[in-house]
Design an enzyme around this catalytic site. Structure first.
Site, PDB file in Angstrom:
ATOM      1  CE  LYS A  60     -51.665 -77.796-116.954  1.00 37.54           C
ATOM      2  NZ  LYS A  60     -51.913 -76.913-115.825  1.00 37.54           N
ATOM      3  CD  GLN A 104     -54.453 -74.307-115.792  1.00 36.10           C
ATOM      4  OE1 GLN A 104     -54.195 -75.481-115.530  1.00 36.10           O
ATOM      5  NE2 GLN A 104     -53.556 -73.489-116.304  1.00 36.10           N
ATOM      6  CG  ASP A 127     -50.679 -77.597-110.118  1.00 34.99           C
ATOM      7  OD1 ASP A 127     -49.973 -77.746-111.134  1.00 34.99           O
ATOM      8  OD2 ASP A 127     -51.873 -77.230-110.147  1.00 34.99           O
TER       9      ASP A 127
HETATM   10  N1  GUN Z   1     -51.353 -71.787-114.514  1.00 30.37           N
HETATM   11  C1  GUN Z   1     -50.145 -71.562-115.087  1.00 30.37           C
HETATM   12  N2  GUN Z   1     -49.296 -72.567-114.774  1.00 30.37           N
HETATM   13  C2  GUN Z   1     -49.975 -73.423-113.989  1.00 30.37           C
HETATM   14  C3  GUN Z   1     -49.630 -74.658-113.377  1.00 30.37           C
HETATM   15  O1  GUN Z   1     -48.514 -75.164-113.450  1.00 30.37           O
HETATM   16  N3  GUN Z   1     -50.617 -75.242-112.652  1.00 30.37           N
HETATM   17  C4  GUN Z   1     -51.856 -74.702-112.531  1.00 30.37           C
HETATM   18  N4  GUN Z   1     -52.747 -75.354-111.776  1.00 30.37           N
HETATM   19  N5  GUN Z   1     -52.200 -73.573-113.095  1.00 30.37           N
HETATM   20  C5  GUN Z   1     -51.263 -72.944-113.836  1.00 30.37           C
END
Ligand code: GUN
Length: 300
Positions: A60, A104, A127
């Site tokens: 990311k 995350q 998110d």
């Molecule tokens: N863990 C798995 N998928 C995601 C996501 O889309 N966002 C976040 N913050 N954590 C994740």
């Protein structure tokens, strides 16, 4: 359609090409914002040592930097307290130079995921997990932040089938991250939406009725060829690591070769939904910097 190839009867939807188009658009908008003295900026918070999370976060951050945005990374040890995490989020909420905040998941077991996600300012919640953003989407509004994978799935679908109104969409898996928000978006497109989950009686029978089948179950090869209605569009959200004869590989939730013989179009794994999720995170961060919701995507 562009760059998509054919396997069996199905068109293979090129998520990497679609993601590159969206990233190109975002990069262009970022350079315009930078010229006005605003550098879109994303704070990424990682708590603990989950190896998969480390890889996701690294990817990311790389993608954020590649489109000219600023990325600030925060690492906290697995034994950090929830109060410490909430204090960090609070300081990021009030920092005007931070436009987006991503914590995350999964969090360590001693933390409450809902409390943490609801502590993020909704306008910075890239998110789309905050209850205000989830609530807006639940009532059909697209002026909040919408979860990245759901936005990415809809964008891929729109590319192969611009008008989905009246189609029967079946979504296997009802997580708050993927299944539920994708269902809301497809309702907004005019689809008839069915969601299946662990208690559903006959998931295969539901799948066989689907003009659009979205699979987000986290179960390698769950969906077999005979589950696919001939001519369906299949979007495989699964990312499963499997070992075969000593080799590790990434496979989806759909038995690809079987499904490709029945479907009209299908996403591959890797190279389908995955790249779109990251591109849509960049899109959401751009929208956060522009102070708007993420539902209205550009025509690219
Ligand atoms: N863990 C798995 N998928 C995601 C996501 O889309 N966002 C976040 N913050 N954590 C994740």
């Amino acid at each position: 359609m562009h760059n998509n190839s054919s396997v069996g009867h199905a068109t293979v939807i090129d998520g990497r090409a679609e993601a590159a188009l969206l990233k190109g658009h975002v990069a262009h908008e970022v350079s315009r914002l930078c010229a006005q003295g605003i550098t879109p900026s994303l704070a990424v918070v990682l708590v603990g040592e989950d190896p998969a999370s480390h890889i996701y976060v690294r990817n990311k951050i790389r993608a954020v930097k590649a489109v000219g945005m600023h990325s600030i990374s925060y690492r906290m040890p697995a034994h950090a307290t929830q109060a410490e995490l909430l204090a960090l989020i609070s300081s990021l909420n009030t920092d005007a130079s931070v436009h987006g905040i991503l914590v995350q998941l999964p969090l360590p077991a001693h933390m409450n995921r809902d409390v943490v996600t609801d502590a993020i300012a909704p306008a910075k919640d890239v998110d789309g997990f905050h209850i205000v953003n989830a609530g807006k989407l639940a009532v059909g509004r697209e002026d909040g932040m919408i979860p990245c994978t759901a936005v990415g799935c809809r964008l891929l679908l729109r590319r192969v089938i611009p008008d989905m109104a009246g189609l029967h969409a079946v979504i296997i898996g009802c997580s708050n991250i993927v299944g539920r928000p994708t269902a809301r978006l497809l309702l907004n497109e005019g689809c008839t939406v069915v969601m299946t989950h662990l208690q559903s009686r006959d998931v295969a029978a539901e799948a066989r009725r689907a003009d659009i089948l979205i699979v987000a179950a986290g179960h390698a090869g769950l969906v077999r060829g005979e589950w696919i209605k001939p001519g369906a569009i299949v979007i495989d959200v699964g990312i499963n690591r499997v070992e075969k004869q000593g080799h590790a590989s990434i496979v989806g939730d759909v038995a690809f070769d079987e499904a490709a013989r029945k479907a009209a179009a299908i996403t591959p794994v890797p190279g389908g939904v995955g790249p779109m999720t990251i591109a849509c995170l960049l899109w959401n961060t751009l929208c956060a910097a522009q102070g708007r919701g993420t539902g209205i995507l550009p025509r690219i």
